[in-house]
Design a protein around this motif. Structure first.
Motif, mmCIF file in Angstrom:
data_model
loop_
_atom_site.group_PDB
_atom_site.id
_atom_site.type_symbol
_atom_site.label_atom_id
_atom_site.label_comp_id
_atom_site.label_asym_id
_atom_site.label_seq_id
_atom_site.Cartn_x
_atom_site.Cartn_y
_atom_site.Cartn_z
ATOM 1 N N GLY A 96 -5.345 -0.974 8.757
ATOM 2 C CA GLY A 96 -4.908 -1.867 8.544
ATOM 3 C C GLY A 96 -3.351 -1.609 8.377
ATOM 4 N N ASN A 97 -3.372 -0.812 6.477
ATOM 5 C CA ASN A 97 -2.409 -1.143 6.642
ATOM 6 C C ASN A 97 -1.107 0.031 6.279
ATOM 7 N N ALA A 98 -1.133 0.972 8.379
ATOM 8 C CA ALA A 98 -0.253 1.247 8.071
ATOM 9 C C ALA A 98 0.157 0.387 9.322
ATOM 10 N N ASN A 138 -4.944 3.557 -7.036
ATOM 11 C CA ASN A 138 -4.959 2.805 -6.315
ATOM 12 C C ASN A 138 -4.554 2.401 -4.915
ATOM 13 N N THR A 139 -4.642 2.703 -4.063
ATOM 14 C CA THR A 139 -3.367 2.907 -2.569
ATOM 15 C C THR A 139 -3.752 2.192 -1.634
ATOM 16 N N GLY A 140 -3.911 0.247 -2.104
ATOM 17 C CA GLY A 140 -4.047 -0.480 -1.680
ATOM 18 C C GLY A 140 -4.292 -2.249 -2.411
ATOM 19 N N LEU A 196 -8.703 11.778 -8.473
ATOM 20 C CA LEU A 196 -9.438 10.932 -7.071
ATOM 21 C C LEU A 196 -9.093 10.169 -6.767
ATOM 22 N N TYR A 197 -9.338 10.323 -4.981
ATOM 23 C CA TYR A 197 -8.649 9.750 -4.012
ATOM 24 C C TYR A 197 -9.660 9.507 -3.043
ATOM 25 N N PRO A 198 -9.060 7.586 -2.425
ATOM 26 C CA PRO A 198 -10.013 7.930 -1.417
ATOM 27 C C PRO A 198 -9.266 8.367 -0.194
ATOM 28 N N ALA A 199 -10.479 8.684 0.545
ATOM 29 C CA ALA A 199 -9.562 10.001 1.682
ATOM 30 C C ALA A 199 -10.384 9.531 2.799
ATOM 31 N N GLY A 200 -9.399 9.370 4.102
ATOM 32 C CA GLY A 200 -9.828 8.503 5.221
ATOM 33 C C GLY A 200 -9.199 10.235 6.310
ATOM 34 N N GLY A 201 -8.015 9.864 6.881
ATOM 35 C CA GLY A 201 -7.112 10.614 7.815
ATOM 36 C C GLY A 201 -6.398 11.759 6.658
ATOM 37 N N GLY A 202 -6.748 11.201 5.841
ATOM 38 C CA GLY A 202 -5.951 12.394 5.046
ATOM 39 C C GLY A 202 -4.389 12.584 4.133
ATOM 40 N N THR A 203 -3.705 12.073 4.996
ATOM 41 C CA THR A 203 -2.616 12.297 4.561
ATOM 42 C C THR A 203 -2.062 11.813 2.866
ATOM 43 N N GLY A 204 -2.975 11.493 2.606
ATOM 44 C CA GLY A 204 -2.712 11.560 0.680
ATOM 45 C C GLY A 204 -3.070 12.461 0.223
ATOM 46 N N LEU A 205 -4.765 12.694 0.503
ATOM 47 C CA LEU A 205 -4.753 13.776 -0.752
ATOM 48 C C LEU A 205 -4.034 15.281 0.156
ATOM 49 N N SER A 256 -12.316 -0.643 4.930
ATOM 50 C CA SER A 256 -11.032 -0.684 5.814
ATOM 51 C C SER A 256 -10.857 0.703 6.655
ATOM 52 N N GLY A 257 -10.072 1.307 4.903
ATOM 53 C CA GLY A 257 -8.996 2.092 5.012
ATOM 54 C C GLY A 257 -9.379 3.418 4.997
ATOM 55 N N ILE A 258 -10.671 3.540 4.871
ATOM 56 C CA ILE A 258 -11.737 4.876 4.675
ATOM 57 C C ILE A 258 -12.247 5.384 5.927
ATOM 58 N N PRO A 291 -11.092 -2.381 -1.918
ATOM 59 C CA PRO A 291 -12.721 -1.320 -1.723
ATOM 60 C C PRO A 291 -12.172 0.002 -1.967
ATOM 61 N N GLU A 292 -10.913 0.527 -1.595
ATOM 62 C CA GLU A 292 -11.200 2.390 -0.903
ATOM 63 C C GLU A 292 -11.249 2.862 -2.172
ATOM 64 N N THR A 293 -10.261 2.000 -3.199
ATOM 65 C CA THR A 293 -10.508 2.906 -4.754
ATOM 66 C C THR A 293 -11.271 3.075 -5.485
ATOM 67 N N LYS A 310 -4.778 -8.169 -0.227
ATOM 68 C CA LYS A 310 -4.607 -7.841 1.398
ATOM 69 C C LYS A 310 -6.159 -8.093 2.212
ATOM 70 N N TYR A 311 -7.005 -7.858 0.943
ATOM 71 C CA TYR A 311 -9.178 -7.873 1.366
ATOM 72 C C TYR A 311 -9.452 -8.754 1.622
ATOM 73 N N VAL A 312 -9.328 -9.938 1.934
ATOM 74 C CA VAL A 312 -9.874 -10.896 1.493
ATOM 75 C C VAL A 312 -11.231 -11.542 1.906
ATOM 76 N N SER A 351 1.021 -1.067 -0.201
ATOM 77 C CA SER A 351 0.122 -0.173 -0.066
ATOM 78 C C SER A 351 0.686 0.994 0.271
ATOM 79 N N PHE A 352 0.541 2.321 -0.362
ATOM 80 C CA PHE A 352 0.852 3.759 -0.202
ATOM 81 C C PHE A 352 1.519 4.286 0.953
ATOM 82 N N LYS A 353 0.990 3.428 1.953
ATOM 83 C CA LYS A 353 1.448 3.574 3.319
ATOM 84 C C LYS A 353 3.067 3.462 3.784
ATOM 85 N N SER A 354 3.241 2.623 2.967
ATOM 86 C CA SER A 354 5.351 2.003 3.661
ATOM 87 C C SER A 354 5.976 3.824 2.605
HETATM 88 C C1 PLP Z 1 -6.204 1.382 0.931
HETATM 89 C C2 PLP Z 1 -5.769 2.893 2.141
HETATM 90 N N1 PLP Z 1 -6.856 3.986 0.971
HETATM 91 C C3 PLP Z 1 -6.965 4.867 1.891
HETATM 92 C C4 PLP Z 1 -7.017 5.223 2.930
HETATM 93 C C5 PLP Z 1 -6.903 6.581 3.517
HETATM 94 O O1 PLP Z 1 -5.703 7.162 4.210
HETATM 95 P P1 PLP Z 1 -5.599 8.564 3.957
HETATM 96 O O2 PLP Z 1 -6.731 9.317 3.609
HETATM 97 O O3 PLP Z 1 -4.798 8.715 4.743
HETATM 98 O O4 PLP Z 1 -4.438 9.179 3.229
HETATM 99 C C6 PLP Z 1 -6.446 3.793 3.930
HETATM 100 C C7 PLP Z 1 -5.603 4.600 4.993
HETATM 101 O O5 PLP Z 1 -5.508 3.527 6.376
HETATM 102 C C8 PLP Z 1 -6.270 2.525 3.490
HETATM 103 O O6 PLP Z 1 -5.325 1.744 4.427
#
Ligand code: PLP
Length: 431
Positions: free
Chosen positions: A151-153, A392-394, A249-258, A315-317, A364-366, A398-400, A124-127
């Motif tokens: 999860g991924n972090a 595609n962030t992850g 387009l970005y799946p936003a959760g904690g926001g670091t990517g965006l 789950s990541g978002i 699933p986030e993407t 990993k998401y069985v 994932s992009f978390k690396s």
């Molecule tokens: C696969 C994936 N996509 C998107 C996110 C959202 O991260 P962020 O909004 O911090 O960039 C996460 C965070 O756990 C994630 O694991």
């Protein structure tokens, strides 16, 4: 093209003992903070790494071989590590920007791309963020680090901490995808399962802090993960010939990517490396079961109300409240983009459709971003001939649990000890 498999091999050529980092700056009130000691937040809000951009513009050549090394760390001049010997890296190679030709045609979109971050270490992009954060942690002499994670972090922290020789603690919701938990354990992290959401994990981590003296590596409470995420934007601009695509387009959760993407745009403007300074329109995509940023955006607010009872397969978002909410909302508005929420049921459909049409397995986030895209095109906010990049962030693998939901198709079975009867197989597979 030169490829940096391991930064240790690059040290001989590129080793440096300084950086262009000047200070940390509060994203809320602009106050300055020293980067020579470990910092977290100020007045409850994140700190941003700031660089001497004018000096970079004078001294660093954008098109040098070093910059074209095809690795995240080739952007080292815009990263905060002081001494290259502290870099913790598995060789974070540039991720490809792949055109989705078949799906693009089906949707009537001429330039649809995926930037495939699932190729990175730990899938994932978390690396990217953890590579920089653990490098700084090592540089600052930290010994024990902890993170709340969706999860991924957690997996990324565990791997980079192992390489750096730091002790890692990971706090994750008990219903986090199983592979995320297993990989943390595999990398030797101490895993704590929390009956709750990521906010409860963060609260538990902070409660144990005094006793265990771990450093809090939470999203945006630690200033350098963001710097790693920023390299997604630097790399993307480089791939497009030092300009940005029109739409991201970005799946936003904690926001670091965006926030990292926007910081990349601002810094590239600051150093004067962009051939075209038009900003990309950023779209934050969320699932209806957890859409604090989409709600705040619609209401015109600068900060977001926490979501009660957050739920989504992505789950990541599943982040009901983000400390960097105002930073996300500011970036979306400054870019001319927006935030939107889409129905949960669309996630499984898009996971299956993108993989089957173009062979790219998305997380699933993407999948949320694809539904958002279709809606934005239908409402005329994205034009069919625009350049569109979805992250595609992850790694889907990993998401069985989500894969089981997304793959409804029955499979046929054969017993080689008997003659094969093709009729039931044909009807089962639907040929
Ligand atoms: C696969 C994936 N996509 C998107 C996110 C959202 O991260 P962020 O909004 O911090 O960039 C996460 C965070 O756990 C994630 O694991």
């Amino acid at each position: 093209m030169q490829v940096l498999e391991d930064l240790s091999t690059a040290h001989a050529t590129f080793a440096r003992m300084s950086s262009y980092l000047t200070h940390l700056e509060s994203a809320w009130d602009g106050s300055r903070h020293d980067f020579r000691s470990a910092q977290t937040i100020h007045a409850g809000r994140p700190l941003l790494a700031r660089y001497d951009l004018e000096r970079i513009a004078r001294e660093v050549e954008r098109d040098s071989t070093y910059f074209n090394a095809g690795c995240m760390w080739s952007f080292r001049d815009l990263l905060p590590v002081q001494d290259d010997s502290n870099i913790v890296s598995f060789g974070e190679l540039a991720t490809p920007t792949i055109q989705l030709g078949r799906l693009g045609e089906e949707l009537g979109l001429e330039h649809l791309f995926v930037k495939d971050e699932s190729r990175l270490p730990t899938g994932s992009f978390k690396s990217r963020g953890m590579s920089v954060a653990l490098s700084r942690a090592r540089e600052l002499g930290l010994k024990r680090v902890a993170v709340p994670t969706a999860g991924n972090a957690g997996g990324a922290l565990a791997a980079y901490a192992a390489k750096a020789g730091l002790e890692a603690w990971v706090f994750m919701p008990s219903d986090t995808p199983e592979v995320n938990r297993l990989e943390c354990q595999l990398y030797g992290a101490r895993v704590v399962l929390v009956e709750g959401l990521i906010g409860d994990c963060g609260a538990a981590l902070r409660e144990g802090q005094r006793q265990f003296q771990w450093f809090d590596m939470s999203t945006l409470r630690e200033p350098y993960r963001l710097e790693g995420k920023k390299t997604m934007g630097l790399e993307l601009a480089q791939h497009f010939g030092w300009r940005f695509p029109e739409v991201i387009l970005y799946p936003a959760g904690g926001g670091t990517g965006l926030i990292g993407l926007w910081k990349a745009y601002e810094e590239l403007c600051g150093v004067g490396w962009l051939e075209d300074r038009r900003p990309p329109r950023l779209y934050a995509c969320q699932a209806e079961g957890c859409a604090p940023i989409a709600r705040a955006f619609e209401r015109g607010e600068r900060t977001a109300e926490p979501v009660a009872d957050a739920h989504t397969l992505a789950s990541g978002i599943r982040v009901p409240s983000a400390i960097g909410d105002f930073m996300m909302l500011d970036a979306l508005r400054a870019s001319g983009g927006a935030a939107l929420a889409v129905p949960e049921s669309s996630i499984r459909d898009w996971m299956a459709r993108v993989a089957a049409s173009d062979g790219v397995a998305i997380c699933p986030e993407t999948a949320v971003c694809f539904e958002a895209l279709v809606r934005l095109v239908a409402s005329g906010r994205i034009a069919r001939d625009e350049e569109i990049v979805i992250f595609n962030t992850g790694a889907a693998y990993k998401y069985v649990e989500a894969l089981r939901v997304a793959t409804g198709e029955p499979v046929a079975r054969i017993d080689p000890r008997r003659a094969i009867d093709w009729n039931p197989i044909r009807s089962r597979i639907g040929v």
